[in-house]
Design a protein around this motif. Structure first.
Motif, PDB file in Angstrom:
ATOM      1  N   SER B 239      65.480  24.626  58.075  1.00 20.15           N
ATOM      2  CA  SER B 239      65.856  25.128  56.762  1.00 20.15           C
ATOM      3  C   SER B 239      65.042  26.380  56.512  1.00 20.15           C
ATOM      4  N   PHE B 240      65.674  27.367  55.964  1.00 21.09           N
ATOM      5  CA  PHE B 240      64.900  28.547  55.589  1.00 21.09           C
ATOM      6  C   PHE B 240      65.468  29.166  54.334  1.00 21.09           C
ATOM      7  N   VAL B 241      64.670  30.008  53.737  1.00 16.65           N
ATOM      8  CA  VAL B 241      65.103  30.619  52.491  1.00 16.65           C
ATOM      9  C   VAL B 241      64.809  32.110  52.562  1.00 16.65           C
ATOM     10  N   CYS B 242      65.737  32.887  52.061  1.00 20.55           N
ATOM     11  CA  CYS B 242      65.584  34.344  52.086  1.00 20.55           C
ATOM     12  C   CYS B 242      65.102  34.821  50.716  1.00 20.55           C
ATOM     13  N   GLU B 243      64.627  36.037  50.725  1.00 21.83           N
ATOM     14  CA  GLU B 243      64.054  36.612  49.505  1.00 21.83           C
ATOM     15  C   GLU B 243      65.045  36.624  48.343  1.00 21.83           C
ATOM     16  N   CYS B 244      66.319  36.742  48.644  1.00 14.75           N
ATOM     17  CA  CYS B 244      67.317  36.818  47.585  1.00 14.75           C
ATOM     18  C   CYS B 244      67.683  35.444  47.027  1.00 14.75           C
ATOM     19  N   TYR B 246      68.697  32.802  49.024  1.00 16.42           N
ATOM     20  CA  TYR B 246      69.713  32.202  49.882  1.00 16.42           C
ATOM     21  C   TYR B 246      69.054  31.114  50.716  1.00 16.42           C
ATOM     22  N   VAL B 247      69.447  29.862  50.511  1.00 19.71           N
ATOM     23  CA  VAL B 247      68.843  28.741  51.225  1.00 19.71           C
ATOM     24  C   VAL B 247      69.817  28.244  52.274  1.00 19.71           C
ATOM     25  N   LYS B 248      69.310  28.066  53.468  1.00 21.37           N
ATOM     26  CA  LYS B 248      70.182  27.614  54.541  1.00 21.37           C
ATOM     27  C   LYS B 248      69.609  26.363  55.166  1.00 21.37           C
ATOM     28  N   LEU B 249      70.467  25.458  55.540  1.00 20.18           N
ATOM     29  CA  LEU B 249      70.047  24.271  56.260  1.00 20.18           C
ATOM     30  C   LEU B 249      70.976  24.135  57.453  1.00 20.18           C
ATOM     31  N   PHE B 263      74.810  24.538  56.460  1.00 14.65           N
ATOM     32  CA  PHE B 263      75.004  24.483  55.008  1.00 14.65           C
ATOM     33  C   PHE B 263      74.223  25.618  54.374  1.00 14.65           C
ATOM     34  N   SER B 264      74.767  26.153  53.340  1.00 13.73           N
ATOM     35  CA  SER B 264      73.981  27.174  52.651  1.00 13.73           C
ATOM     36  C   SER B 264      74.313  27.157  51.176  1.00 13.73           C
ATOM     37  N   THR B 265      73.378  27.637  50.425  1.00 11.83           N
ATOM     38  CA  THR B 265      73.600  27.767  48.987  1.00 11.83           C
ATOM     39  C   THR B 265      72.759  28.936  48.525  1.00 11.83           C
ATOM     40  N   ARG B 266      73.057  29.444  47.370  1.00  9.23           N
ATOM     41  CA  ARG B 266      72.322  30.604  46.901  1.00  9.23           C
ATOM     42  C   ARG B 266      71.733  30.327  45.522  1.00  9.23           C
ATOM     43  N   VAL B 314      63.560  22.187  47.515  1.00 13.75           N
ATOM     44  CA  VAL B 314      63.562  23.639  47.340  1.00 13.75           C
ATOM     45  C   VAL B 314      62.754  23.937  46.089  1.00 13.75           C
ATOM     46  N   VAL B 315      61.614  24.568  46.285  1.00 14.63           N
ATOM     47  CA  VAL B 315      60.761  24.886  45.136  1.00 14.63           C
ATOM     48  C   VAL B 315      61.150  26.266  44.639  1.00 14.63           C
TER      49      VAL B 315
END
Lengths: 499, 447
Positions: B239-244, B246-249, B263-266, B314-315
């Motif tokens: 899982s990672f998260v981008c500065e904007c 955008y969370v991806k799993l 999976f992704s969500t923003r 997700v914090v």
């Protein structure tokens, strides 16, 4: 060294220079809750209670010492303010409770009676008819002005340290002042026999506090030291004799045995002529055995370094002596320890003039106080340096450090009441150079030592027995458990077994 | 007078409960002269089970914290300033990571990313990844030696999060190779993998996204990465998260190196932290320890066949944290929003651990208002705010690890002021152990 950070704090604004002894914690209004009193060089004394400043006493001169104690020996705490130019002011909280209740619930007449019975002093002058409205008014006022000046007296100037204590063992408090000109003086409060009790209800009382209505301080003794005075403390020797310890430069101190004139005083007091008692003791003021203690320490000490001293540390005899019965006997035979600290960073614990231990820190220690931080019944030593490093040491030399990260001009430790519904809490009070008073309260130290968790697996025996071991085998197994097995077992039980 | 924080809170109607966090005792605190960031704390797990902390602050100081035991049994905390070589004077430390290459002894590799500030306006920023390691593996751990042995990789991007994971290669259902690699995200919107090339004795970036297909096409710089291997390294959940925001799993089949799920969500704003965690930890302690073996036998309920339940936290910095339940089954569709205290603080970090020994994991979230929030699940599975603990600085990181090697984990809190170590109260621990043993005994009675 172990260090901690403190979370719970209160901050107050207070400007001006605060000298080392112009700060005190104590119960001023006799409600069981402690207040903080701080005085500055501009002649202002601020009283803090709970989360706010409740009073500022101003228009004094350079405040060099403040202290709180039952100096009038009337079971009532009084604030003593000593200014550098030689004025001694006494402030007391008016007894609002009884008066206000009476004035609200009862008739004027009864109120008047209480007024008239309250004393034969100048308060009597108040017209009886006005008294009820007067006291109601005073109630309103008292919310704003909790302390009123009850006494002013001229004393020799240049006091730098103050001690309230029963130095001669007569059961009443005396005031001992250390002066910058190497002189130590002791005073005793002598009440006015015609107006023995204090009953101030209004700050507008038409009398001058300086006219000694209530009584006055009478000088008892004067001692001259060889060197500058660091601090003064009262220490009790094993046989209960009161000794004045006066810190001298270079980690030495002067010891004055004041109980020599105890006999005179007590006999005089018994005959209930306190005034004559004081004159008696003044006559015999060449009293006491005075000696200098050098505390032979192997390390070379700078004879010019200023010293702080602190006597009568409460110690735990019970748990400390669990090791052996011999210790217990010795413990009973030895006196209480006292602590010394020097500006070059040496903190020593001394018992019967023998240094039990000494530690050296690389910060300049200027304040030495005692406080039972852990709540185990024994006093811990709290030493603070000019740069804000604070050392909390117990009598076994275990230590914890706290760094304020800011320069400190005055420091005190003790108990302070933060909110009315809670008891007094342990606190460290710092007066910084940035016009701030910082109170850290509820010091979260339960034990000065940090240890690994040592589990006790007694309950495991039963389980092993069920597995077919005999009790002895099971006990043996548990006893022989190695460190790693123990650790794994703890980990398993805590984190992988459901409760 | 300055109002203190607690007062404001009480007046705003939040009731302070006490209990769970009360059992933590302040054990130690050490200052960092300048503040670190969410990337500058790493733990070193020694072969003998001891743990050390490595903490870096912005202005080049790197501290190694450890507990030593005195002969009398007192724990002596020591925080040493380690001078790592090849960190120039004007440099600032961005991130730090460390791992042990060996499973049986100590062979540590420490990675530090630095940025070299230059006062010249026209000069470009130079950034480096410094990798420190010992020449050979040894029984004793000597951080000073490690700090002197540096391999430098020049970077052409601003480094962000530095972490490490296994790079596993399968061939015919067999693991052919398994080695640790550094993963470093950068402001070039890419995630870079650095692998040691043993023949040339240096670290090289692996080309392309052949090894970690999940890191392709990130819209903005990656802020945080969390990787979990499952089924004996056959599956990898990343899982990672981008500065904007955008969370991806992603779930990767490691055997054929193909994505299985994506999976992704923003979220609209900055996410400082994502964390994947197993709802129940598995342990192999039963197999190693005879006492535990006989305790484990006593257990009547065999819940071993239970499936892995992976959750994702997700914090969110300024909005409430979000918990995604059972992400392997539901993806990012089964989520709950976690309660938070007020909306003026920035949430920075989290730790998921069972701190009250009830068998259920709690969530600890640190924030900028100098607080640790403890969230628990009630019987219905809803999360609620159990308690708030004040710390004397804004929090950058929370860890629940065993610092002193007694089997009990300690709470390590990294704040902008320094590192706080909190220990469980020993009396409370003994009580817990007694009651658990008692319960096990009762369980045995039923048999």
């Amino acid at each position: 060294m172990r260090a901690i950070s403190l979370v719970n704090k209160l901050e107050f604004e207070f400007s001006g220079n605060v000298v080392r002894n112009a700060i005190a914690l104590g119960d001023l209004d006799n409600d069981g809750l402690n207040e903080l009193i701080v005085g500055n060089s501009n002649g202002e004394v601020a009283v803090f209670k709970g989360q706010e400043k409740i009073q500022t006493i101003s228009k004094l001169t350079f405040v060099s010492c403040v202290a709180i104690g039952d100096i009038m020996n009337q079971k009532k705490n009084i604030l003593i303010i000593i200014t550098a130019d030689g004025w001694c002011h006494l402030y007391a909280a008016p007894e609002v409770d009884e008066q206000s209740e009476k004035s609200e619930k009862q008739s004027d007449e009864i109120d008047g009676q209480t007024q008239s019975t309250s004393g034969s002093g100048s308060l009597e002058n108040l017209p009886t008819s006005d008294s009820s409205s007067n006291s109601v008014k005073s109630n309103k006022k008292n919310e704003k002005v909790p302390l009123v000046c009850i006494h002013m007296q001229r004393i020799p100037a240049n006091s730098k340290s103050i001690l309230l204590g029963d130095i001669d063992g007569d059961g009443t408090l005396e005031m001992v002042l250390g002066l910058t000109d190497r002189v130590v003086r002791s005073y005793k409060w002598v009440g006015n026999p015609h107006k023995p009790t204090l009953n101030i209800t209004d700050s507008n009382v038409p009398y001058e506090p300086s006219d000694k209505v209530l009584g006055k301080f009478v000088a008892l003794n004067k001692w001259e030291c060889a060197n500058q005075i660091g601090s003064i403390t009262l220490h009790h020797s094993l046989d209960g004799k009161g000794l004045l310890l006066i810190a001298q430069p270079g980690g030495t101190f002067m010891r004055i045995d004041c109980s020599a004139d105890m006999d005179h005083c007590s006999t005089a007091n018994n005959s209930q002529h306190s005034a004559s008692a004081s004159t008696n003791s003044q006559e015999h003021s060449i009293s006491g055995n005075v000696d200098y203690q050098r505390l032979g320490i192997s390390r070379m000490r700078n004879p010019n370094i200023s010293t702080e001293i602190l006597g009568d540390l409460k110690c735990l005899h019970g748990p400390k002596d669990e090791n052996g019965k011999r210790d217990l006997q010795q413990g009973a035979m030895t006196g209480r320890p006292y602590a010394l600290a020097t500006l070059d960073g040496t903190i020593m614990l001394v018992q019967d003039e023998v240094i039990l231990w000494a530690i050296a820190v690389d910060h300049q220690i200027f304040a030495l106080t005692k406080l039972d931080v852990t709540g185990n019944g024994a006093d811990d030593i709290v030493a603070c340096s000019w740069d804000g490093q604070t050392y909390i040491l117990d009598q076994e030399k275990n230590s914890v450090r706290f760094n304020l990260n800011e320069a400190v001009q005055a420091f005190e430790s003790g108990y302070y009441n933060v909110s009315l519904d809670k008891p007094n809490e342990t606190c460290l009070v710092y007066v910084t150079f940035k016009n701030k008073i910082i109170i850290f309260y509820d010091i979260p130290i339960k034990d000065l030592n940090c240890k690994k968790f040592e589990p006790n697996f007694d309950k495991l025996v039963e389980i092993l027995i069920r597995k077919g071991d005999t009790r002895e085998e099971a006990k043996e197994k548990i006893r022989n458990m190695d460190k790693k097995t123990k650790k794994e077992l703890v980990e398993y039980l805590l984190y992988y077994v459901k409760p | 007078m300055v109002l203190n924080f607690e007062q404001i809170r009480i007046s705003s109607g939040v009731i302070y409960r006490c209990g769970k966090m009360e059992q933590f005792r302040d054990a130690h605190f050490f200052y960092t002269p300048s503040q670190g960031n969410i990337y500058t704390i790493a733990e070193l797990k020694l072969a003998n089970g001891c743990k050390k902390l490595l903490v870096a602050s912005l202005k080049r100081e790197i501290f190694c914290f450890e507990y030593q035991e005195s002969p009398s049994g007192t724990l002596m905390p020591t925080a040493r300033d380690i001078s790592f070589t090849y960190i120039p004077n004007a440099a600032e430390i961005i991130s730090l990571d460390a791992f042990n290459k060996s499973t049986t002894s100590n062979e540590f590799v420490i990675g530090i990313t630095i940025i070299k500030n230059s006062n010249d306006a026209d000069s470009t920023l130079e950034t480096y990844l410094n990798i420190y390691s010992e020449w050979e593996e040894s029984e004793d751990f000597n951080i000073e030696n490690i700090a002197q042995n540096c391999l430098t990789v020049e970077l052409n991007f601003i480094p962000y999060k530095l972490c490490h994971t296994h790079l596993v290669t399968w061939k015919n259902d067999q693991i052919v190779s398994k080695e640790m690699v550094f993963i470093l995200s950068g402001n070039d919107n890419q995630v870079h993998i650095f692998k040691e090339s043993s023949s040339e004795h240096n670290y090289r970036e692996l080309e392309g996204n052949n090894f970690f297909p999940e890191f392709s096409k990130t819209p903005s710089p990656v802020v945080w990465i969390d990787i979990v291997y499952l089924n004996n390294f056959a599956r990898r959940v990343t899982s990672f998260v981008c500065e904007c925001g955008y969370v991806k799993l992603l779930v990767v089949d490691v055997k054929c190196n193909k994505l299985i799920y994506n999976f992704s969500t923003r979220f609209g704003n900055y996410i400082p932290r994502v964390q994947i965690y197993l709802e129940k930890d598995k342990t192999d302690l039963q197999c190693r320890n005879e006492f535990i073996k006989c305790l484990a036998d006593d257990k009547t309920d065999k819940t071993e066949d239970e499936e892995f339940i992976l959750n994702l936290v997700v914090v969110n910095s300024i909005l409430p944290a979000v918990m995604f339940h059972n992400v392997l089954k539901y993806g990012l569709s089964d989520y709950t929003t976690l309660p938070r205290l007020d909306n003026t603080t920035v949430l920075t970090s989290c730790e998921v651990a069972d701190i009250d020994f009830d068998g259920e994991k709690e969530l600890l979230i640190g924030n900028s208002a100098e607080e640790i929030m403890l969230l628990k699940r009630d019987k219905l599975g809803d999360w609620y705010l159990e308690e708030v603990k004040k710390i004397s600085g804004p929090i950058l990181g929370v860890k629940y690890i065993d610092m002193d090697g007694d089997g009990v984990k300690d709470l390590v809190i990294f704040s902008t002021k320094g590192v706080h170590i909190l220990q469980h109260d020993t009396a409370q621990l003994q009580k817990t152990i007694d009651s658990k043993l008692e319960n096990l005994l009762c369980g045995a009675n039923l048999l």
